[in-house]
Design a protein around this motif. Structure first.
Motif, mmCIF file in Angstrom:
data_model
loop_
_atom_site.group_PDB
_atom_site.id
_atom_site.type_symbol
_atom_site.label_atom_id
_atom_site.label_comp_id
_atom_site.label_asym_id
_atom_site.label_seq_id
_atom_site.Cartn_x
_atom_site.Cartn_y
_atom_site.Cartn_z
ATOM 1 N N ASN A 5 -9.185 18.317 -5.561
ATOM 2 C CA ASN A 5 -9.639 16.928 -5.563
ATOM 3 C C ASN A 5 -10.235 16.605 -4.198
ATOM 4 O O ASN A 5 -10.169 17.410 -3.266
ATOM 5 C CB ASN A 5 -8.517 15.968 -5.973
ATOM 6 N N ILE A 6 -10.812 15.443 -4.068
ATOM 7 C CA ILE A 6 -11.531 15.100 -2.836
ATOM 8 C C ILE A 6 -10.599 15.064 -1.619
ATOM 9 O O ILE A 6 -10.998 15.443 -0.518
ATOM 10 C CB ILE A 6 -12.346 13.783 -3.008
ATOM 11 N N LYS A 11 -8.943 17.934 3.477
ATOM 12 C CA LYS A 11 -7.964 18.671 4.295
ATOM 13 C C LYS A 11 -8.493 20.063 4.641
ATOM 14 O O LYS A 11 -8.389 20.517 5.772
ATOM 15 C CB LYS A 11 -6.632 18.804 3.552
ATOM 16 N N ILE A 12 -9.058 20.740 3.650
ATOM 17 C CA ILE A 12 -9.612 22.086 3.864
ATOM 18 C C ILE A 12 -10.772 22.026 4.845
ATOM 19 O O ILE A 12 -10.862 22.833 5.769
ATOM 20 C CB ILE A 12 -10.043 22.716 2.518
ATOM 21 N N LEU A 13 -11.637 21.038 4.672
ATOM 22 C CA LEU A 13 -12.788 20.889 5.563
ATOM 23 C C LEU A 13 -12.326 20.633 6.999
ATOM 24 O O LEU A 13 -12.860 21.211 7.942
ATOM 25 C CB LEU A 13 -13.681 19.751 5.069
ATOM 26 N N LYS A 14 -11.317 19.800 7.152
ATOM 27 C CA LYS A 14 -10.789 19.476 8.485
ATOM 28 C C LYS A 14 -10.193 20.716 9.163
ATOM 29 O O LYS A 14 -10.381 20.932 10.356
ATOM 30 C CB LYS A 14 -9.735 18.374 8.359
ATOM 31 N N LEU A 15 -9.496 21.544 8.387
ATOM 32 C CA LEU A 15 -8.910 22.767 8.939
ATOM 33 C C LEU A 15 -9.986 23.723 9.441
ATOM 34 O O LEU A 15 -9.817 24.394 10.449
ATOM 35 C CB LEU A 15 -8.062 23.483 7.885
ATOM 36 N N GLY A 93 -20.216 13.135 -2.236
ATOM 37 C CA GLY A 93 -21.363 12.240 -2.103
ATOM 38 C C GLY A 93 -22.342 12.546 -3.219
ATOM 39 O O GLY A 93 -21.972 12.588 -4.384
ATOM 40 N N LYS A 94 -23.601 12.829 -2.850
ATOM 41 C CA LYS A 94 -24.610 13.153 -3.855
ATOM 42 C C LYS A 94 -24.786 14.651 -4.018
ATOM 43 O O LYS A 94 -25.611 15.113 -4.786
ATOM 44 C CB LYS A 94 -25.948 12.519 -3.478
#
Length: 131
Positions: A5-6, A11-15, A93-94
Motif C-alpha cells: 500500500n502507499i 517506508k521502503i522509499l525512505k529506507l 501520483g499520476k
C-alpha cells in the motif's frame, strides 16, 4: 489484495536501496533479472521497485500484465530452484510503479546463469565458498 500500500511504499522509499531494497528505472533483460532474484533469495529476500531511480525519484513505468508475467516466468524458468515472486502495480501520483517481492529462499542456494549470487548492502556479488 495489493502487495504494497502507499504507506508501506513510502517506508521502503525512505529506507532507500540496501540489502533488501532495489530501485530500477526499467525492467532489465532476463539474465539480469534472474541474477537479482537469486541474490535476494540467497540473502534475506526483499523488494524491487521498477519505475524508481537510484535517487528515489519516481519515474514511472508502463507496466502491464505481460510485464508481470515476464517477471514471473524469469523467476520460474531462469532461476534454479524456481522462486515464487509476487508482483503488483502501485499508483504514485499520476505515475505507476511495479513492486516485486522476492522471498528469502527456503531451498538455498539459488542459481542464475550457472552462478550463485548474494546481496551485500545494495550490491550483487558472486557468492564465495564461505557464503
Amino acid at each position: 489484495m495489493m502487495l504494497l500500500n502507499i504507506e508501506e511504499y513510502k517506508k521502503i522509499l525512505k529506507l532507500g536501496e540496501g540489502p533488501t531494497i532495489e530501485f530500477k528505472e526499467e525492467i532489465p533483460q532476463a539474465h539480469d533479472l534472474a541474477k537479482l532474484f537469486t541474490a535476494f533469495s540467497n540473502t534475506r529476500g526483499g523488494w524491487i521497485l521498477f519505475g524508481v531511480d537510484d535517487k528515489k525519484k519516481v519515474k514511472g513505468i508502463k507496466a502491464g500484465e505481460q510485464d508481470k508475467q515476464l517477471l514471473i516466468n524469469v523467476a520460474r524458468n531462469n532461476c534454479q530452484p524456481h522462486i515464487a515472486i509476487k508482483c503488483d502495480t502501485l499508483k504514485v501520483g499520476k505515475k505507476k510503479i511495479l513492486a516485486v517481492h522476492i522471498p528469502e529462499g527456503g531451498d538455498k542456494p539459488y542459481q542464475a546463469n550457472d552462478k550463485i549470487y548474494v546481496r551485500l548492502d545494495s550490491h550483487i556479488h558472486v557468492a564465495t565458498a564461505e557464503e
